[in-house]
Motif scaffolding. Sequence first.
Motif, PDB file in Angstrom:
ATOM      1  N   SER A   3      32.630  55.602  26.360  1.00  0.00           N
ATOM      2  CA  SER A   3      31.390  55.836  27.095  1.00  0.00           C
ATOM      3  C   SER A   3      30.702  54.507  27.354  1.00  0.00           C
ATOM      4  N   VAL A   4      29.798  54.520  28.312  1.00  0.00           N
ATOM      5  CA  VAL A   4      29.059  53.324  28.689  1.00  0.00           C
ATOM      6  C   VAL A   4      27.597  53.691  28.871  1.00  0.00           C
ATOM      7  N   THR A   5      26.729  52.869  28.346  1.00  0.00           N
ATOM      8  CA  THR A   5      25.293  53.056  28.549  1.00  0.00           C
ATOM      9  C   THR A   5      24.711  51.816  29.198  1.00  0.00           C
ATOM     10  N   GLN A   6      24.145  51.998  30.372  1.00  0.00           N
ATOM     11  CA  GLN A   6      23.403  50.907  31.006  1.00  0.00           C
ATOM     12  C   GLN A   6      21.928  51.169  30.716  1.00  0.00           C
ATOM     13  N   LEU A   7      21.328  50.222  30.060  1.00  0.00           N
ATOM     14  CA  LEU A   7      20.039  50.470  29.435  1.00  0.00           C
ATOM     15  C   LEU A   7      18.884  50.518  30.417  1.00  0.00           C
ATOM     16  N   ASP A   8      19.061  49.975  31.599  1.00  0.00           N
ATOM     17  CA  ASP A   8      17.984  49.949  32.589  1.00  0.00           C
ATOM     18  C   ASP A   8      18.467  50.555  33.894  1.00  0.00           C
ATOM     19  N   LEU A  21      21.418  42.115  33.041  1.00  0.00           N
ATOM     20  CA  LEU A  21      21.669  43.550  33.162  1.00  0.00           C
ATOM     21  C   LEU A  21      22.429  43.974  31.913  1.00  0.00           C
ATOM     22  N   ARG A  22      21.886  44.947  31.195  1.00  0.00           N
ATOM     23  CA  ARG A  22      22.411  45.273  29.875  1.00  0.00           C
ATOM     24  C   ARG A  22      23.389  46.435  29.910  1.00  0.00           C
ATOM     25  N   CYS A  23      24.405  46.314  29.069  1.00  0.00           N
ATOM     26  CA  CYS A  23      25.434  47.353  28.988  1.00  0.00           C
ATOM     27  C   CYS A  23      25.932  47.438  27.545  1.00  0.00           C
ATOM     28  N   ASN A  24      25.963  48.656  27.018  1.00  0.00           N
ATOM     29  CA  ASN A  24      26.597  48.905  25.727  1.00  0.00           C
ATOM     30  C   ASN A  24      27.715  49.921  25.924  1.00  0.00           C
ATOM     31  N   TYR A  25      28.768  49.779  25.162  1.00  0.00           N
ATOM     32  CA  TYR A  25      29.915  50.653  25.330  1.00  0.00           C
ATOM     33  C   TYR A  25      30.313  51.269  24.011  1.00  0.00           C
ATOM     34  N   SER A  26      31.093  52.321  24.124  1.00  0.00           N
ATOM     35  CA  SER A  26      31.698  52.948  22.953  1.00  0.00           C
ATOM     36  C   SER A  26      33.152  53.198  23.285  1.00  0.00           C
ATOM     37  N   SER A  27      34.036  52.777  22.366  1.00  0.00           N
ATOM     38  CA  SER A  27      35.460  52.944  22.632  1.00  0.00           C
ATOM     39  C   SER A  27      36.223  53.050  21.321  1.00  0.00           C
ATOM     40  N   SER A  28      37.211  53.914  21.311  1.00  0.00           N
ATOM     41  CA  SER A  28      38.036  54.077  20.108  1.00  0.00           C
ATOM     42  C   SER A  28      39.099  52.997  19.994  1.00  0.00           C
ATOM     43  N   TYR A  29      39.395  52.356  21.114  1.00  0.00           N
ATOM     44  CA  TYR A  29      40.461  51.367  21.146  1.00  0.00           C
ATOM     45  C   TYR A  29      39.895  50.034  21.620  1.00  0.00           C
ATOM     46  N   SER A  30      40.742  49.056  21.737  1.00  0.00           N
ATOM     47  CA  SER A  30      40.301  47.784  22.320  1.00  0.00           C
ATOM     48  C   SER A  30      40.122  47.991  23.818  1.00  0.00           C
ATOM     49  N   PRO A  31      38.903  47.932  24.264  1.00  0.00           N
ATOM     50  CA  PRO A  31      38.662  48.314  25.665  1.00  0.00           C
ATOM     51  C   PRO A  31      38.870  47.164  26.644  1.00  0.00           C
ATOM     52  N   SER A  32      39.069  47.530  27.882  1.00  0.00           N
ATOM     53  CA  SER A  32      38.867  46.611  28.994  1.00  0.00           C
ATOM     54  C   SER A  32      37.494  46.943  29.576  1.00  0.00           C
ATOM     55  N   LEU A  33      36.754  45.909  29.934  1.00  0.00           N
ATOM     56  CA  LEU A  33      35.397  46.114  30.449  1.00  0.00           C
ATOM     57  C   LEU A  33      35.255  45.414  31.788  1.00  0.00           C
ATOM     58  N   PHE A  34      34.504  46.010  32.670  1.00  0.00           N
ATOM     59  CA  PHE A  34      34.340  45.505  34.018  1.00  0.00           C
ATOM     60  C   PHE A  34      32.878  45.625  34.442  1.00  0.00           C
ATOM     61  N   TRP A  35      32.495  44.763  35.356  1.00  0.00           N
ATOM     62  CA  TRP A  35      31.268  44.965  36.126  1.00  0.00           C
ATOM     63  C   TRP A  35      31.651  45.048  37.598  1.00  0.00           C
ATOM     64  N   TYR A  36      31.161  46.124  38.229  1.00  0.00           N
ATOM     65  CA  TYR A  36      31.321  46.296  39.673  1.00  0.00           C
ATOM     66  C   TYR A  36      29.937  46.247  40.321  1.00  0.00           C
ATOM     67  N   VAL A  37      29.904  45.799  41.578  1.00  0.00           N
ATOM     68  CA  VAL A  37      28.657  45.781  42.336  1.00  0.00           C
ATOM     69  C   VAL A  37      28.851  46.582  43.615  1.00  0.00           C
ATOM     70  N   GLN A  38      27.800  47.273  44.014  1.00  0.00           N
ATOM     71  CA  GLN A  38      27.845  48.016  45.260  1.00  0.00           C
ATOM     72  C   GLN A  38      26.642  47.663  46.115  1.00  0.00           C
ATOM     73  N   HIS A  39      26.910  46.994  47.219  1.00  0.00           N
ATOM     74  CA  HIS A  39      25.883  46.735  48.214  1.00  0.00           C
ATOM     75  C   HIS A  39      25.791  47.940  49.137  1.00  0.00           C
ATOM     76  N   PRO A  40      24.656  48.152  49.789  1.00  0.00           N
ATOM     77  CA  PRO A  40      24.495  49.319  50.655  1.00  0.00           C
ATOM     78  C   PRO A  40      25.631  49.445  51.664  1.00  0.00           C
ATOM     79  N   ASN A  41      26.172  50.643  51.763  1.00  0.00           N
ATOM     80  CA  ASN A  41      27.245  50.968  52.713  1.00  0.00           C
ATOM     81  C   ASN A  41      28.521  50.163  52.503  1.00  0.00           C
ATOM     82  N   LYS A  42      28.686  49.632  51.308  1.00  0.00           N
ATOM     83  CA  LYS A  42      29.899  48.878  50.992  1.00  0.00           C
ATOM     84  C   LYS A  42      30.614  49.539  49.826  1.00  0.00           C
ATOM     85  N   GLY A  43      31.881  49.169  49.632  1.00  0.00           N
ATOM     86  CA  GLY A  43      32.628  49.688  48.494  1.00  0.00           C
ATOM     87  C   GLY A  43      32.197  49.057  47.191  1.00  0.00           C
TER      88      GLY A  43
END
Lengths: 113, 114
Positions: A3-8, A21-43
């Motif tokens: 799971s992922v919690t973005q605090l704001d 920008l804050r992010c806390n995660y929960s994982s049972s295994y060694s996770p891979s973590l990413f940050w994605y950005v989305q601009h308006p009308n973009k992927g």
Amino acid sequence: AQSVTQLDSHVSVSEGTPVLLRCNYSSSYSPSLFWYVQHPNKGLQLLLKYTSAATLVKGINGFEAEFKKSETSFHLTKPSAHMSDAAEYFCVVSEKGYSTLTFGKGTMLLVSP
Amino acid sequence: EPEVTQTPSHQVTQMGQEVILRCVPISNHLYFYWYRQILGQKVEFLVSFYNNEISEKSEIFDDQFSVERPDGSNFTLKIRSTKLEDSAMYFCASRAGSGANVLTFGAGSRLTVL
């Protein structure tokens, strides 16, 4: 389960000031973590990723994030905000070989002149 | 830079109608995905597809949903009989192959069911 919690849901900064920008995660295994950005009308665009190499990860557009296992955090930072950084940012975790990404709810970054 | 292309960008449909959302993944990618985001909620995994078959699906992906790669370039998501709660942004994504752990997402298709 992962799971992922973005605090704001929204963060407002002035142009030229630091971004956090804050992010806390929960994982049972060694996770891979990413940050994605989305601009308006973009992927969803990949900013950076952590996959068990260096804990400080540098991404595009001057962003970086630090993986802190003891704090289960993966906060995104940038020293100086630019107007073009205004967008929605998603923290994402994957622990099962990348097939299923679990997204945070997103943080909307607002940048004022 | 290669892109994942989705069409339509926005579709409005009546409840009960069939909808097909189309995606053109990056040409040398082997793994394909659909995710969706209901307004105000998290982006959720729907289904992954590899070697012409579904490799994984979530509990959201029930019998009303199907995916297909009809011609080697397109990757489609079909909703047979839309419900109001299917209104969402649907994202297609693709990935190159094993060891390449980065998904490239499209801009999304917004589906509105009335």
